[in-house]
Design a protein around this motif. Structure first.
Motif, mmCIF file in Angstrom:
data_model
loop_
_atom_site.group_PDB
_atom_site.id
_atom_site.type_symbol
_atom_site.label_atom_id
_atom_site.label_comp_id
_atom_site.label_asym_id
_atom_site.label_seq_id
_atom_site.Cartn_x
_atom_site.Cartn_y
_atom_site.Cartn_z
ATOM 1 N N VAL A 31 0.503 -1.276 0.324
ATOM 2 C CA VAL A 31 0.387 0.105 0.421
ATOM 3 C C VAL A 31 0.961 1.110 -0.164
ATOM 4 O O VAL A 31 1.827 1.280 1.077
ATOM 5 N N ILE A 32 0.625 2.029 -0.630
ATOM 6 C CA ILE A 32 1.800 3.718 -1.272
ATOM 7 C C ILE A 32 0.960 4.140 -0.029
ATOM 8 O O ILE A 32 -0.134 4.442 0.111
ATOM 9 N N SER A 33 2.222 4.531 1.025
ATOM 10 C CA SER A 33 2.124 5.724 2.371
ATOM 11 C C SER A 33 1.909 6.913 2.263
ATOM 12 O O SER A 33 1.001 7.797 2.497
ATOM 13 N N ARG A 34 3.168 6.775 0.818
ATOM 14 C CA ARG A 34 3.381 8.576 0.126
ATOM 15 C C ARG A 34 4.406 9.202 -0.681
ATOM 16 O O ARG A 34 4.635 7.895 -1.063
ATOM 17 N N SER A 35 4.273 9.670 -1.103
ATOM 18 C CA SER A 35 5.021 10.395 -2.440
ATOM 19 C C SER A 35 6.077 11.116 -1.612
ATOM 20 O O SER A 35 6.605 11.633 -1.421
ATOM 21 N N GLY A 36 7.813 10.955 -1.977
ATOM 22 C CA GLY A 36 8.481 10.773 -2.371
ATOM 23 C C GLY A 36 9.301 12.297 -3.117
ATOM 24 O O GLY A 36 10.147 12.550 -2.739
ATOM 25 N N GLY A 37 8.362 12.602 -4.370
ATOM 26 C CA GLY A 37 8.692 13.157 -5.492
ATOM 27 C C GLY A 37 9.338 12.756 -6.120
ATOM 28 O O GLY A 37 9.990 12.644 -5.650
ATOM 29 N N LYS A 38 8.716 12.880 -7.644
ATOM 30 C CA LYS A 38 10.140 12.717 -8.987
ATOM 31 C C LYS A 38 9.902 11.735 -9.518
ATOM 32 O O LYS A 38 10.313 10.647 -9.628
ATOM 33 N N GLY A 39 7.833 11.332 -8.555
ATOM 34 C CA GLY A 39 7.954 9.134 -9.435
ATOM 35 C C GLY A 39 9.027 8.558 -7.930
ATOM 36 O O GLY A 39 8.654 6.822 -8.941
ATOM 37 N N TYR A 92 7.901 6.431 -4.207
ATOM 38 C CA TYR A 92 6.838 6.385 -3.597
ATOM 39 C C TYR A 92 7.884 5.325 -2.329
ATOM 40 O O TYR A 92 8.629 4.753 -2.292
ATOM 41 N N MET A 93 6.980 5.951 -1.009
ATOM 42 C CA MET A 93 7.337 4.809 0.481
ATOM 43 C C MET A 93 5.957 3.964 0.749
ATOM 44 O O MET A 93 4.538 4.683 0.530
ATOM 45 N N PHE A 94 6.200 3.182 0.875
ATOM 46 C CA PHE A 94 5.082 1.956 0.989
ATOM 47 C C PHE A 94 5.042 1.032 1.547
ATOM 48 O O PHE A 94 5.618 1.116 2.698
ATOM 49 N N ASP A 95 3.840 0.997 2.287
ATOM 50 C CA ASP A 95 3.832 -0.052 3.713
ATOM 51 C C ASP A 95 3.217 -1.424 3.083
ATOM 52 O O ASP A 95 2.724 -1.346 1.861
ATOM 53 N N THR A 96 3.153 -2.384 3.744
ATOM 54 C CA THR A 96 2.978 -3.894 4.036
ATOM 55 C C THR A 96 1.301 -3.919 4.088
ATOM 56 O O THR A 96 0.446 -3.220 4.942
ATOM 57 N N ILE A 97 0.755 -4.888 3.424
ATOM 58 C CA ILE A 97 -0.770 -4.501 3.618
ATOM 59 C C ILE A 97 -0.906 -5.001 5.245
ATOM 60 O O ILE A 97 -1.973 -4.306 5.806
ATOM 61 N N GLU A 98 -0.430 -5.399 6.085
ATOM 62 C CA GLU A 98 -0.115 -5.532 7.564
ATOM 63 C C GLU A 98 0.023 -4.091 8.910
ATOM 64 O O GLU A 98 -0.316 -3.665 9.563
ATOM 65 N N GLY A 99 1.093 -3.273 7.424
ATOM 66 C CA GLY A 99 1.360 -2.073 8.147
ATOM 67 C C GLY A 99 1.972 -1.574 8.621
ATOM 68 O O GLY A 99 2.605 -0.597 8.839
ATOM 69 N N LYS A 100 3.519 -2.841 8.747
ATOM 70 C CA LYS A 100 4.464 -2.106 9.014
ATOM 71 C C LYS A 100 4.766 -1.872 7.340
ATOM 72 O O LYS A 100 4.746 -2.117 6.570
#
Length: 104
Positions: free
Chosen positions: A70-78, A80-88
């Motif tokens: 799951v994408i958690s936030r955008s780091g800019g210029k393409g 992305y930071m994301f989390d696992t389905i469990e939230g880690k």
């Protein structure tokens, strides 16, 4: 001799103009066909598996994609930071080129 130097300067200017014209045409050709990948926080994504895998052994029978995440936030210029389905949270940023949208 002076005439040759004047002609050389004119040829140099003509070559610079041709290079600029060619680069402009290449840029417009690329921009017409480029697909921009943009994702929103909360989207489900898969990431390429061979980037995180170790370089040993054959890759023929290994899966090409890992996830879903799951994408958690955008780091800019393409990026992305994301989390696992469990939230880690996964600490590394990923470029959109290495991501694919996941459709459950």
């Amino acid at each position: 001799m002076r005439l040759n130097l004047d002609l050389l300067e004119g040829e140099r200017e003509k070559a610079i103009f041709q290079v600029a014209f060619y680069q402009q045409r290449l840029k417009s050709y690329y921009n017409e066909r480029a697909k921009i990948r943009q994702f929103q926080p909360g989207d489900l994504m898969l990431r390429k598996a061979y980037i995180t895998a170790q370089r040993q052994g054959s890759k023929k029978m290994k899966p090409n994609w890992e996830g879903p995440y799951v994408i958690s936030r955008s780091g800019g210029k393409g990026c992305y930071m994301f989390d696992t389905i469990e939230g880690k949270e996964i600490s590394r940023q990923w470029n959109a080129y290495h991501l694919q949208r996941y459709y459950p």
